[in-house]
Design a protein around this motif. Structure first.
Motif, mmCIF file in Angstrom:
data_model
loop_
_atom_site.group_PDB
_atom_site.id
_atom_site.type_symbol
_atom_site.label_atom_id
_atom_site.label_comp_id
_atom_site.label_asym_id
_atom_site.label_seq_id
_atom_site.Cartn_x
_atom_site.Cartn_y
_atom_site.Cartn_z
ATOM 1 N N MET A 1 0.830 -1.203 0.000
ATOM 2 C CA MET A 1 0.000 0.000 0.000
ATOM 3 C C MET A 1 0.869 1.259 0.000
ATOM 4 S SD MET A 1 -3.237 0.851 -0.056
ATOM 5 C CE MET A 1 -3.948 -0.733 0.413
ATOM 6 N N ALA A 2 1.987 1.209 0.703
ATOM 7 C CA ALA A 2 2.900 2.360 0.721
ATOM 8 C C ALA A 2 3.499 2.594 -0.663
ATOM 9 C CB ALA A 2 4.015 2.131 1.740
ATOM 10 N N MET A 3 3.814 1.509 -1.385
ATOM 11 C CA MET A 3 4.322 1.646 -2.749
ATOM 12 C C MET A 3 3.257 2.256 -3.665
ATOM 13 S SD MET A 3 7.448 0.645 -2.591
ATOM 14 C CE MET A 3 7.470 1.276 -0.903
ATOM 15 N N MET A 4 2.004 1.838 -3.456
ATOM 16 C CA MET A 4 0.911 2.439 -4.219
ATOM 17 C C MET A 4 0.778 3.921 -3.906
ATOM 18 S SD MET A 4 -2.045 -0.523 -3.863
ATOM 19 C CE MET A 4 -3.315 0.613 -4.455
ATOM 20 N N HIS A 5 0.933 4.250 -2.624
ATOM 21 C CA HIS A 5 0.812 5.649 -2.193
ATOM 22 C C HIS A 5 1.882 6.509 -2.853
ATOM 23 C CE1 HIS A 5 0.161 9.122 0.348
ATOM 24 N NE2 HIS A 5 -0.784 8.484 1.034
ATOM 25 N N ARG A 6 3.066 5.937 -3.079
ATOM 26 C CA ARG A 6 4.171 6.683 -3.678
ATOM 27 C C ARG A 6 4.196 6.576 -5.205
ATOM 28 N NH1 ARG A 6 8.549 8.096 -0.889
ATOM 29 N NH2 ARG A 6 9.914 7.461 -2.626
ATOM 30 N N SER A 7 3.259 5.802 -5.756
ATOM 31 C CA SER A 7 3.254 5.577 -7.202
ATOM 32 C C SER A 7 3.007 6.868 -7.975
ATOM 33 C CB SER A 7 2.176 4.547 -7.567
ATOM 34 O OG SER A 7 2.063 4.430 -8.965
ATOM 35 N N SER A 8 3.772 7.054 -9.045
ATOM 36 C CA SER A 8 3.597 8.224 -9.914
ATOM 37 C C SER A 8 2.912 7.840 -11.220
ATOM 38 C CB SER A 8 4.956 8.860 -10.215
ATOM 39 O OG SER A 8 5.834 7.924 -10.825
ATOM 40 N N GLU B 1 19.254 10.023 -5.538
ATOM 41 C CA GLU B 1 19.926 10.724 -6.626
ATOM 42 C C GLU B 1 21.289 10.105 -6.915
ATOM 43 O OE1 GLU B 1 20.060 14.755 -5.374
ATOM 44 O OE2 GLU B 1 17.877 15.021 -5.438
ATOM 45 N N ALA B 2 22.008 9.724 -5.854
ATOM 46 C CA ALA B 2 23.316 9.097 -6.045
ATOM 47 C C ALA B 2 23.167 7.742 -6.743
ATOM 48 C CB ALA B 2 24.006 8.914 -4.704
ATOM 49 N N ALA B 3 22.126 6.987 -6.351
ATOM 50 C CA ALA B 3 21.891 5.689 -6.980
ATOM 51 C C ALA B 3 21.548 5.845 -8.451
ATOM 52 C CB ALA B 3 20.766 4.959 -6.246
ATOM 53 N N ARG B 4 20.749 6.845 -8.772
ATOM 54 C CA ARG B 4 20.393 7.071 -10.169
ATOM 55 C C ARG B 4 21.598 7.494 -10.988
ATOM 56 N NH1 ARG B 4 14.984 7.646 -11.192
ATOM 57 N NH2 ARG B 4 15.701 7.454 -13.351
ATOM 58 N N SER B 5 22.480 8.267 -10.361
ATOM 59 C CA SER B 5 23.684 8.713 -11.072
ATOM 60 C C SER B 5 24.634 7.553 -11.364
ATOM 61 C CB SER B 5 24.410 9.786 -10.262
ATOM 62 O OG SER B 5 24.954 9.231 -9.073
ATOM 63 N N LEU B 6 24.499 6.470 -10.587
ATOM 64 C CA LEU B 6 25.326 5.281 -10.811
ATOM 65 C C LEU B 6 24.701 4.330 -11.828
ATOM 66 C CD1 LEU B 6 26.402 4.539 -7.129
ATOM 67 C CD2 LEU B 6 27.831 5.465 -8.970
ATOM 68 N N GLY B 7 23.536 4.694 -12.370
ATOM 69 C CA GLY B 7 22.908 3.893 -13.408
ATOM 70 C C GLY B 7 21.765 3.027 -12.936
ATOM 71 N N LEU B 8 21.389 3.089 -11.676
ATOM 72 C CA LEU B 8 20.273 2.293 -11.185
ATOM 73 C C LEU B 8 18.960 2.973 -11.555
ATOM 74 C CD1 LEU B 8 22.715 1.302 -9.377
ATOM 75 C CD2 LEU B 8 21.018 0.822 -7.618
ATOM 76 N N ASN B 9 17.964 2.166 -11.914
ATOM 77 C CA ASN B 9 16.653 2.753 -12.172
ATOM 78 C C ASN B 9 15.912 2.954 -10.850
ATOM 79 O OD1 ASN B 9 15.474 0.242 -11.441
ATOM 80 N ND2 ASN B 9 15.633 -0.494 -13.552
ATOM 81 N N SER B 10 14.694 3.477 -10.899
ATOM 82 C CA SER B 10 13.951 3.806 -9.675
ATOM 83 C C SER B 10 13.700 2.569 -8.821
ATOM 84 C CB SER B 10 12.618 4.465 -10.037
ATOM 85 O OG SER B 10 12.829 5.675 -10.721
ATOM 86 N N ARG B 11 13.322 1.455 -9.465
ATOM 87 C CA ARG B 11 13.035 0.236 -8.717
ATOM 88 C C ARG B 11 14.288 -0.311 -8.055
ATOM 89 N NH1 ARG B 11 13.389 -5.115 -9.671
ATOM 90 N NH2 ARG B 11 14.123 -4.737 -11.807
ATOM 91 N N GLN B 12 15.401 -0.326 -8.776
ATOM 92 C CA GLN B 12 16.663 -0.816 -8.214
ATOM 93 C C GLN B 12 17.147 0.076 -7.075
ATOM 94 O OE1 GLN B 12 18.851 -0.796 -11.908
ATOM 95 N NE2 GLN B 12 18.700 -3.029 -12.147
#
Length: 229
Positions: free
Chosen positions: A43-50, A130-141
């Motif tokens: 439910m928390a993941m749904m709440h944060r879903s875009s 932001e640091a994880a995304r800069s390393l090439g990870l997507n949102s789920r990762q």
């Protein structure tokens, strides 16, 4: 002195009933937390879903409505609602009284666990994502490998406190006589015609259980804080 003498006799004669009630109370609390931890996290993941259609985000909207409705109505009302609604709407399932009450408890707890998980995730510095995304990870990762492991430190103590709250709230289930502590009080009261003595014993059991659990939670929090240093 007579009060304590009678209380001792009640405990001696009916200790098996009290202990059975304690077992049912802890079982209900543990099962509710286990199920609601999974459903509340989803439910928390749904709440944060875009994800959405234009500006409308159906998953986010459904989670918000669910949390607001459940948190905005008393748990006793929800217990009555599911107790009478489920057998009428789903007669083929032949649900027991215990199952109906457990579903109501899980539905209620899911809303609170959702907020616990959401708050735990939001407490993680946004720079981590932001640091994880800069390393090439997507949102789920980034969520699975970076954010959630850090959020667990914020979520776990709150989940333990939710367990303590659920243990106390199970007393409302005695309305439907499903065997927990307050049900055993009613049973013993009907046999002995004594009110204060069995009620005091139940109160002492509740206090001891919640006191021990609170101390264990405090110890867990101290150890988790120490591990961060």
């Amino acid at each position: 002195m007579e009060f304590f003498t009678v209380m001792g006799k009640v405990w001696t004669e009916y200790s098996s009933l009290f202990l059975h009630g304690l077992w049912m109370t802890l079982y209900m609390g543990a099962l509710t937390v286990l199920i609601s931890t999974v459903s509340g996290s989803l439910m928390a993941m749904m709440h944060r879903s875009s994800w959405g259609i234009g500006r409308f985000k159906p998953l986010h909207a459904a989670a918000v409505v669910y949390v607001e409705v459940i948190r905005g109505t008393p748990i006793l009302l929800q217990l009555y609602f599911f107790y009478f609604m489920l057998p009428q709407w789903f007669p083929a399932l032949d649900l027991s009284e215990f199952t109906c009450v457990m579903i109501a408890c899980c539905v209620n707890s899911t809303a609170y666990v959702c907020e616990i998980v959401r708050a735990g995730i939001q407490a993680v510095d946004a720079g981590q994502t932001e640091a994880a995304r800069s390393l090439g990870l997507n949102s789920r990762q980034a969520m699975i490998h970076i954010v959630l492991p850090q959020a667990v430190k914020n979520i776990l103590p709150a989940l333990c406190n939710e367990f303590v709250a659920i243990v106390k709230e199970t007393s409302l289930a005695s309305t439907f006589f499903i065997g927990e502590l307050m049900t055993q009080f009613k049973t013993i009261n009907g046999i002995t015609f004594r009110v204060l003595e069995p009620l005091t014993i139940v109160g002492i059991i509740y206090f001891l259980v919640t006191f021990v659990m609170s101390k264990l939670i405090a110890l867990l929090e101290r150890r988790m804080n120490a591990s961060e240093r």
